[in-house]
Write an enzyme that holds these catalytic residues in place. Structure first.
Site, PDB file in Angstrom:
ATOM      1  N   TRP A 174     -80.612 -19.629 -65.399  1.00 54.58           N
ATOM      2  CA  TRP A 174     -79.875 -20.875 -65.256  1.00 54.58           C
ATOM      3  C   TRP A 174     -78.666 -20.534 -64.361  1.00 54.58           C
ATOM      4  O   TRP A 174     -77.786 -19.789 -64.801  1.00 54.58           O
ATOM      5  CB  TRP A 174     -79.321 -21.311 -66.594  1.00 54.58           C
ATOM      6  CG  TRP A 174     -80.155 -22.110 -67.541  1.00 54.58           C
ATOM      7  CD1 TRP A 174     -79.856 -23.373 -68.006  1.00 54.58           C
ATOM      8  CD2 TRP A 174     -81.358 -21.740 -68.225  1.00 54.58           C
ATOM      9  NE1 TRP A 174     -80.814 -23.784 -68.915  1.00 54.58           N
ATOM     10  CE2 TRP A 174     -81.749 -22.816 -69.060  1.00 54.58           C
ATOM     11  CE3 TRP A 174     -82.178 -20.598 -68.199  1.00 54.58           C
ATOM     12  CZ2 TRP A 174     -82.897 -22.781 -69.850  1.00 54.58           C
ATOM     13  CZ3 TRP A 174     -83.316 -20.576 -68.990  1.00 54.58           C
ATOM     14  CH2 TRP A 174     -83.670 -21.656 -69.786  1.00 54.58           C
TER      15      TRP A 174
ATOM     16  N   ILE B 124     -85.786 -19.966 -61.271  1.00 56.82           N
ATOM     17  CA  ILE B 124     -84.365 -20.274 -61.102  1.00 56.82           C
ATOM     18  C   ILE B 124     -84.162 -21.740 -61.415  1.00 56.82           C
ATOM     19  O   ILE B 124     -84.889 -22.600 -60.916  1.00 56.82           O
ATOM     20  CB  ILE B 124     -83.934 -19.981 -59.652  1.00 56.82           C
ATOM     21  CG1 ILE B 124     -84.100 -18.488 -59.359  1.00 56.82           C
ATOM     22  CG2 ILE B 124     -82.506 -20.448 -59.411  1.00 56.82           C
ATOM     23  CD1 ILE B 124     -84.175 -18.165 -57.883  1.00 56.82           C
ATOM     24  N   LYS B 125     -83.148 -21.983 -62.245  1.00 57.00           N
ATOM     25  CA  LYS B 125     -82.843 -23.364 -62.605  1.00 57.00           C
ATOM     26  C   LYS B 125     -81.470 -23.720 -62.039  1.00 57.00           C
ATOM     27  O   LYS B 125     -80.478 -23.045 -62.335  1.00 57.00           O
ATOM     28  CB  LYS B 125     -82.830 -23.497 -64.126  1.00 57.00           C
ATOM     29  CG  LYS B 125     -82.600 -24.912 -64.609  1.00 57.00           C
ATOM     30  CD  LYS B 125     -82.304 -24.923 -66.098  1.00 57.00           C
ATOM     31  CE  LYS B 125     -81.780 -26.269 -66.537  1.00 57.00           C
ATOM     32  NZ  LYS B 125     -81.148 -26.191 -67.876  1.00 57.00           N
ATOM     33  N   VAL B 126     -81.447 -24.765 -61.234  1.00 54.27           N
ATOM     34  CA  VAL B 126     -80.166 -25.252 -60.689  1.00 54.27           C
ATOM     35  C   VAL B 126     -80.085 -26.762 -60.895  1.00 54.27           C
ATOM     36  O   VAL B 126     -81.041 -27.405 -61.317  1.00 54.27           O
ATOM     37  CB  VAL B 126     -80.045 -24.934 -59.178  1.00 54.27           C
ATOM     38  CG1 VAL B 126     -79.886 -23.437 -58.953  1.00 54.27           C
ATOM     39  CG2 VAL B 126     -81.232 -25.478 -58.409  1.00 54.27           C
TER      40      VAL B 126
END
Lengths: 309, 309, 309, 309, 309
Positions: free
Chosen positions: A170, A204-206
């Site tokens: 995150w 990947i968390k955006v």
């Protein structure tokens, strides 16, 4: 036979051992989006991050940890992500029904500092004993405590990889060096994605990026190169490109509950059209009645699968 | 939703952590027999155990480790079991396509002692890095080296359980104290199943028992209690009962290539009717052309699923 | 308030830490004999030691591990002792209902050597994760492998004590140096009790001694001192005296199923009158129908409590 | 046979090993409230936390550590909790008489900082050697040192679980970000309970909540959802719901000595009626003469058992 | 035969292993006060704590470490305590002549911070190789570094106990939260004794308390309970009571060199009459010529033994 798209995605992670590839494959081959290369993940860490009433009072059955396991399973999500306590409360009962992601660090707002540092609240050993496919870790680029988090993150990723697990990061810019608007600025989000990728993240968390540009130097570069950023799809495309030219899985957070579902679907379409790999949808799903949550998640999955425009 | 039968089977292993339950569930919910509570597993350790020519010359494509991954996947087996080298040779390419079982110890016949001791050729860490759902270990009850193998087996099972893996034990009576006929005697096979269960195995693999009784004391007990043993189903029932009254998964080896497929199917029917949980079929499948192997495995799975009488 | 007799017994173990005393207290304060200083323990390791049919065919419900947990609980035994697999199969379901003893080493008769060495099949960590009050270990004084077993035993006892567990030692003379008759000879049994006590055992399990004397030197000493040995009570008194003058808990095995219950009760009276601390009764209880087992155990407990002559 | 309510409570902790379940069962099946699913625990850490005179001068026999062991035993409490020194001073003498909880960290007021950090003053190994059923740990959500305490807490819980112990977390909001009134605000107490549950606590101790709401965002959520909070029972219900919808044991501290016993009983009734699992009563019991303490604890237990309105 | 008083004192430490009891017994049965339950210990850490000239220039032979060994032995002290270097310089030469206490942490005044943290300058392994009976550790309650010292102290005590050594804690309140007068305030000294006891100390060393009360809350409690504090004996009594109602050995430091020996004797009488266990006398002995030191120590011992009023 495994779908070509899944094999293609796995090929980007050829440095990883077969155990990690197996667990990445688990995320990509479970649920309604299995095999599409797209993911919708249910994350429920808001009880820790925002407090129980803010998270669950609007839909009281959600106080029960079993509720979220069932929601993620019944909706056909690719995975369910939560802190240690929530996973422990259902991991045996629902063993084998959905890939799990152990959220390894957490932060609460009872002491909400300007430059936050999450506490490490889980371990790779916990992830193994609970049967998780991946571990998750939050970093706050822009916080004065970022270096500490990068280092903790890297150590956990290294340990996860050695034990055949996948790693989800995150990456949420935040801290005294960044304006509120800057937290979702296109340059900042793209930068956050790059940092997570460089730390070794598989997923990947955006947050969905706005067209604001925070850093003067980045502004110069983006404008000089005429990077398109007028639509969300454009901006998502830049962020995905920033994560190793699309060779890392980037997914986008759903954020706070939207007033209007159509707004939310529109956002998902933007993510899809910009080459984003999917969404991680917490509050927009569990903060409404279960049948409405299932309906919303079903629509989102149709958007990502292309079944729906 | 997970099938009731799978949940019932998992309930027998309530001492185990959710990770181990998850991996047991993986074995039980993969392939054509997913959810039936039955298993057909492809094991290929004969290259090590018997030598390459004896194992593969009859069907040369089987020299290639990829061949067996594909065979197990295409046949819809629940899992594929092999020693370290064979798994390493395909685990990345086929990551996520079938649950793997790392055969942790192996024995060759270049030195074929009367009281054999297998060499430990893998580790739990190997199983994790290769993405395995389980580890496998062979014990030879009746060998003068049995104590050593029991201890190695127990240590590996303990480490596997701590790391959320399942444990499969091949329990093959053999050694100077047992006659050739005794190796498959009903009392000896039942005893071998009991020992594996007491060592903490989740899945136990034994040979189909004959109606011979090896030990005089067991003969007295079996005859006094009128334990039926005239049919294979009867004998399988006794063996399954001997593994904690059916509360441990017991599967049966296919053994050497059968002359006649019908004989083999008949054996599977006996196993099924006696409450056996399935078969682990090596030579009978990979020592024939691929299409014939697929046909045989398909028939066997239909027998176990009940689709075929 | 804890009974004086229990406090008195605990006072003999003042070198031990409070954790070990607590677990000894658990054994002494559970079941129908709670607080009397006497114990009746249900041990079920025969599945491993003698094979399943010899152990359970006469009473088929006993194939199920749950059966023994329930029998021990319903009979009001002080504890239930079994190998790893049997404990794992019920420890969660029956958590907190009866003190457990993990039998740490085991021996099977598929290879039945003259000088037996049991395999280590459990660990102190297993005992902790399964919630055991004690670990159990078998030594065979008289076996040429005895030194190995003494050393393994001592290491396990040391680790058990450091972790607050109690240690029970099964001390069964056996091996090429001892005649069949000698295995239960009064001098040999007394010697076996002494060895177990010297190894640090808290509870010692031996066989009821006969009036045979095996060793010539012991014969001289016993006859010179006119040690009484005509009744079982006399012989038990000598054995208990040999275990630190009665300052270690010595219990006696029930042995093979007796033809006649009255014979068995008479043996218990002899143990009681000679100052023995109780019995460990396996085959005489689980090899008969449950209601008859409960009746027998109830009578035995009445004998030990003194309620019955 | 174990009471259904106890089995139901244990079923919430299915991720834990049988050892931990056994120790949880010990807490739930000891003392006058055994089997009711309610607990009254005697904690005595005030000597360390507030100093000896403030704690014991009002009732001088309470300077003696034995006094508290005896009080907890004679009152029929479920458990006795104290720091290392107090437990060491009685654990051998009272071995086996009452489940013990080792308070693992402590804080004194000689240096009383605004953002407190307790010192780690015990270990899981200490808990094992002292025969404890559980370890206890204090966190101060809201302190700038909270992250450190969360991490220490999580590590100790992990080690406790691996060794078959239960974990009790004292979750007391405190620090520069929280007003004095906020420390017992309903939203803050509920949040503190959630954090402890997410860290993996089996038993959570919080203060009885007031109807004050500290955080503006929580205020909005609570008011929008019309969460009842006018009575203590209402507020307790919200806190218990916030601890995994009642699937974690939440108990409430008695706090400073009440002027009037009836006030205290009324509080216990509120806790009971709101679904709280019981009380942890220190100063209100040991800061009065022993006979009065026994009378008060007896009344409280009658309230929790339902024997008294 | 060991004196009853020594046995009584040892009985307070029943959680400890016989090794630790043996070393406690060594302290209590050596020197002129052997068997009385009183102790006079010679500590020489001033070279490190205050610098050499301040410590030894007034009596130059005291620069030599042998001097202090000889002084302690010839005076008939119960033990000699010093940092690593001083002990290493004489431990071989005087091996077996007097119990030694290794001072495990030390602080110098070249950097004299307001909130001091001592450096760890020895280890339990050092204590074992030097033949020490005990380890000593200083904590500064009231320092902002107190949490660190408590944790170090607890770890060292745990290791000492596991290795059969006794633990002496110097508990000296000091730091920015405490006034100079407060360092010896009765409430603060009593609190310091309590903290050391809770950390698991066998022997606690504090300063003689004054009648000042530092903390307002303690003042209320002490005055409400009418705790006598007009004489030193009264105050010592309160401090000893605060150390587990007298069930921990509390000794008092002699402090800086007294102008007048009679003042010093008077202080010892107060300690004795208040139930203190003795004195630890450094500067008052080694900062005067050897014959005068021997005379002073002789008088002090006569006071403690009761030979002198």
């Amino acid at each position: 036979m495994m779908e070509k798209r899944v094999r293609e995605i796995l090929s980007w992670y050829a440095s990883d051992n077969p155990g990690t590839l197996t667990n990445l494959a688990r995320l990509l081959t479970h649920g309604k989006l299995a095999g599409t290369g797209r993911l919708v993940i249910l994350p429920v860490d808001q009880g820790f991050e925002h407090g129980p009433a803010r998270s669950f009072a609007v839909n009281p059955p959600a106080y029960d940890p079993s509720y979220h396991f069932r929601l993620a399973i019944d909706a056909g999500c690719n995975a369910y992500a939560a802190p240690l306590g929530f996973l422990e409360a259902g991991a045996a009962e629902f063993a084998g029904e959905i890939p799990l992601i152990l959220k390894m660090n957490n932060h609460d707002v009872l002491h909400d500092e300007k430059d936050p540092l999450s506490a490490v609240t889980g371990s790779v050993r916990d992830a193994l004993r609970l049967g998780c496919a991946a571990v998750g870790f939050t970093i706050y680029p822009g916080s004065s405590a970022a270096q500490t988090m990068y280092q903790q993150c890297r150590e956990m990723i290294a340990e996860a990889k050695a034990n055949g697990l996948a790693a989800v990061v995150w990456s949420y810019p935040r801290g005294s060096s960044i304006s509120k608007e800057g937290e979702t600025a296109i340059d900042v989000v793209a930068y956050a994605a790059q940092i997570a990728a460089q730390l070794g993240a598989h997923v990947i968390k955006v947050k969905p990026p706005t067209d604001h540009i925070e850093q003067p130097e980045a502004k110069k570069a983006i404008e000089k190169a005429n990077v398109p950023r007028s639509t969300l799809a454009d901006r998502v495309r830049h962020v995905v490109q920033s994560a190793f030219d699309g060779r890392r899985i980037v997914i986008f957070s759903g954020g706070a509950t939207k007033e209007n579902d159509e707004t939310f679907y529109e956002e998902c379409r933007g993510i899809r059209d910009g080459g984003g790999f999917g969404s991680i949808i917490g509050r927009n799903s569990f903060q409404r009645p279960r049948d409405k949550a299932l309906a919303l998640l079903s629509t989102v999955m149709k958007i990502y699968s292309g079944e729906m425009k």
